[in-house]
Every structure is written in C-alpha cells, then in structure tokens.
Design a protein around this motif. Structure first.
Motif: not given
Length: 121
Positions: A42-50, A56-58, A83-94
């Motif tokens: 597995i690889g996880i990618s979160v851009s600085k736009k996030a 980003r760590n969350k 890859a996480a999408r670029g929006d600034q909000t953190v999604p709910k876990y569910g």
C-alpha cells in the motif's frame, strides 16, 4: 496486528499511477495494479493542496486505518495507492470507510463472499 507492507520509492508510485486502473471518489482516489508478490503493498499520497501538515497527517492516519479495517477482505497480489483529494476538509471516518469499500468493489479487488461470511457471525 501485523505490519502493513508499504510502497516507498517514487518509481513504485509512478508505476501504479501510470499503469494501474483507478476510480475516483469524493474524498479519495484508489489506484490498483497487480504485483508479483503474494501480498498487498500500500502507498498513501496526500498532496500539499490538502492543507497544512496537521491536516495531511490526519488524512493519512484515517486512510491507513480504513485500509486496516478492510485488509483481510482485499484480494492478495496488488499494489494499492490511495491518494487523498485536494480539499481542505478532513472527512468523517465512517464516510471514508464506506467510500473506500465502494471503490475497492468497483476495482474488483474486494472479496465480498469473505466479507459476508464474517458479517454473519
């Protein structure tokens, strides 16, 4: 709890991005490519736009935990990049869990029979 095997090198990520199949969701994009191993990597990618580092760590922690949740139901032998999408909000876990499962099903790497058997217990 067993250790997750991760993709670390840039060329490994590039190979999955360029040659793999993918589906886009609201919060994440999942790329999948078969590998030569009997386990998943597995690889996880979160851009600085996030967002800033805390955000980003969350997002990375939530994505990693959603993978752990469904790890035993994912077929073996795949390189998976989330890859996480670029929006600034953190999604709910569910919401993230539901979306991740949906995308895995679309990519045909989710073992629904195994999931249903354990769900009945």
């Amino acid at each position: 709890m067993r250790k997750i095997v991760t993709l670390k090198k840039n060329y490994e990520f590039s190979r999955v991005f360029n040659k793999g199949t993918f589906y886009v969701g609201r919060h994440i994009t999942v790329y999948v490519l078969p590998n030569k191993f009997s386990s998943n990597r597995i690889g996880i990618s979160v851009s600085k736009k996030a967002g800033k580092a805390v955000v980003r760590n969350k997002k990375k922690r939530l994505i990693r935990e959603s993978y752990r949740h469904y790890e035993e139901f994912i077929k073996n032998g795949f390189d998976i990049v989330i890859a996480a999408r670029g929006d600034q909000t953190v999604p709910k876990y569910g919401a993230l869990l539901k979306e991740f499962k949906y995308l895995l099903k679309k990519l045909q790497v989710f073992d629904q029979e195994k999931y249903d058997c354990l769900k009945e217990l």
